[in-house]
Design an enzyme around this catalytic site. Structure first.
Site, mmCIF file in Angstrom:
data_model
loop_
_atom_site.group_PDB
_atom_site.id
_atom_site.type_symbol
_atom_site.label_atom_id
_atom_site.label_comp_id
_atom_site.label_asym_id
_atom_site.label_seq_id
_atom_site.Cartn_x
_atom_site.Cartn_y
_atom_site.Cartn_z
ATOM 1 N N SER A 63 0.821 -1.212 0.000
ATOM 2 C CA SER A 63 0.000 0.000 0.000
ATOM 3 C C SER A 63 0.850 1.256 0.000
ATOM 4 C CB SER A 63 -0.894 -0.002 1.248
ATOM 5 O OG SER A 63 -1.515 1.251 1.447
ATOM 6 N N GLU A 70 0.222 3.632 1.774
ATOM 7 C CA GLU A 70 0.272 4.068 3.170
ATOM 8 C C GLU A 70 1.606 3.709 3.818
ATOM 9 O OE1 GLU A 70 -1.808 5.791 5.191
ATOM 10 O OE2 GLU A 70 -3.211 6.200 3.564
ATOM 11 N N TYR A 100 -1.926 0.301 10.269
ATOM 12 C CA TYR A 100 -2.150 -0.317 8.958
ATOM 13 C C TYR A 100 -0.913 -0.193 8.083
ATOM 14 C CZ TYR A 100 -3.817 -0.888 4.183
ATOM 15 O OH TYR A 100 -3.951 -1.293 2.879
#
Length: 339
Positions: free
Chosen positions: A126, A128, A150
């Site tokens: 990801s 992120e 996450y």
């Protein structure tokens, strides 16, 4: 060819399953037993293709259950998409997010290595992971600085995948995917929250939309195109890692403006920025450089930001007007298909 998908009931899993079926794959999916017992609510994204899939009840937290599935299926390709993926929730329950995402990935890799060693593996990384970005745009060599549980869990999964590739010869690839949306996005995510509320306000069902940081900048693409990139990665002779992004950036404010204006509304009359929806550690800007994917895979996104927002809003309008809360078949914009 046999493919096994974890997270097959999610946004990405449902689009990937469709594409693999179109390509003639035998498609297997791992789902929780509770999903089998409540298909109308938990399998709504795949209900139109459910009869063409082979679903297996297992848990990413249970290594024995994964071993059983891998031994039974012996897939040629495995796409590991399942994760606790809502970033805001990861702040509320860091322990379960880290446990589920890191251990789940480790369990899948271990089962694959022992039961299907020739299987090609895809890990859903990801953007992120970049978090507090070191540079703009980001590519495969950019330093990771995650700002949520996450993001941290995805960095761990990324390194686990690389380790299995380097230490055990697993043909594993990581896709560092930037934000990708669709009418199948969960209602808790900001893009679907915007498209749904815009439609509901237009129909007189809502009167206000509360959002967090309107100035957050993201690189948004369409999920169906992004899952095509996953498949393309596993068709390469040499496994590798790729950033998948549009290279185009928009703010949350712009997303809201586009969604409301499509319905003839001024977002400023309805959207309120509420500090309670801000993240404890904000990720201000994400913008990907997918040059490597374009050059090596031939992957080029075709669906424009405006068309993505329009599609999501129109499907939410149709859903609210018809009362079909499980509407899955979108009137899609022109989709790019790769041979």
């Amino acid at each position: 060819m046999k493919a096994l998908i974890t997270g097959i009931t999610g946004q990405d899993g449902s689009y990937l399953a469709e594409i693999l079926l179109e390509k003639g794959y035998e498609v297997h999916g791992i789902v929780r037993r509770v999903a089998m017992e409540d298909p109308d609510r938990r399998l709504w994204r795949i209900r139109h293709i459910k009869d063409d899939l082979q679903l297996h009840a297992a848990s990413l937290e249970s290594l024995p259950s994964l071993y059983r599935v891998f031994k039974e299926v012996v897939p040629d390709e495995c796409y590991h998409l399942a994760a606790q993926s809502f970033v805001t929730y990861s702040f509320e329950d860091e322990f379960s997010t880290l446990h589920a995402n890191i251990n789940g990935t480790h369990h899948v890799l271990s089962a694959l290595r022992d039961c299907a060693p020739d299987c090609r593996f895809y890990f859903a990384a990801s953007s992120e992971m970049f978090g507090k970005v070191a540079c703009v745009p980001q590519d495969e060599l950019t330093f990771f600085h995650p700002r949520s549980a996450y993001g941290i869990s995805k960095v761990s999964g990324y390194h686990l995948t690389q380790n299995y590739r380097e230490a055990y010869g697993v043909r594993a690839s990581c896709g560092i995917l930037y934000n990708h949306e669709s009418p199948r996005r969960g209602f808790e995510f900001v893009t679907r929250k915007i498209s749904y509320h815009a439609a509901a306000i237009k129909l007189g069902l809502k009167d206000q939309l509360q959002l967090g940081n309107l100035e957050s900048l993201r690189d948004w693409g369409h999920a169906r195109e992004y899952v095509m990139a996953m498949w393309m990665m596993l068709q390469q002779d040499d496994p590798d890692d790729y950033v998948i992004s549009t290279g185009e950036q928009h703010s949350v404010r712009e997303f809201a403006e586009e969604a409301f204006s499509h319905l003839g509304l001024n977002y400023q009359d309805y959207v309120v920025s509420d500090p309670q929806f801000y993240r404890p550690a904000e990720v201000e800007t994400l913008l990907g450089d997918a040059s490597k994917a374009k050059e090596r895979l031939g992957w080029i996104p075709q669906i424009k930001f405006q068309d993505l927002v329009k599609e999501m809003v129109e499907i939410d309008m149709e859903m609210l007007e018809t009362g079909d809360v499980n509407l899955t078949k979108a009137k899609s914009s022109s989709m790019a298909f790769y041979a």
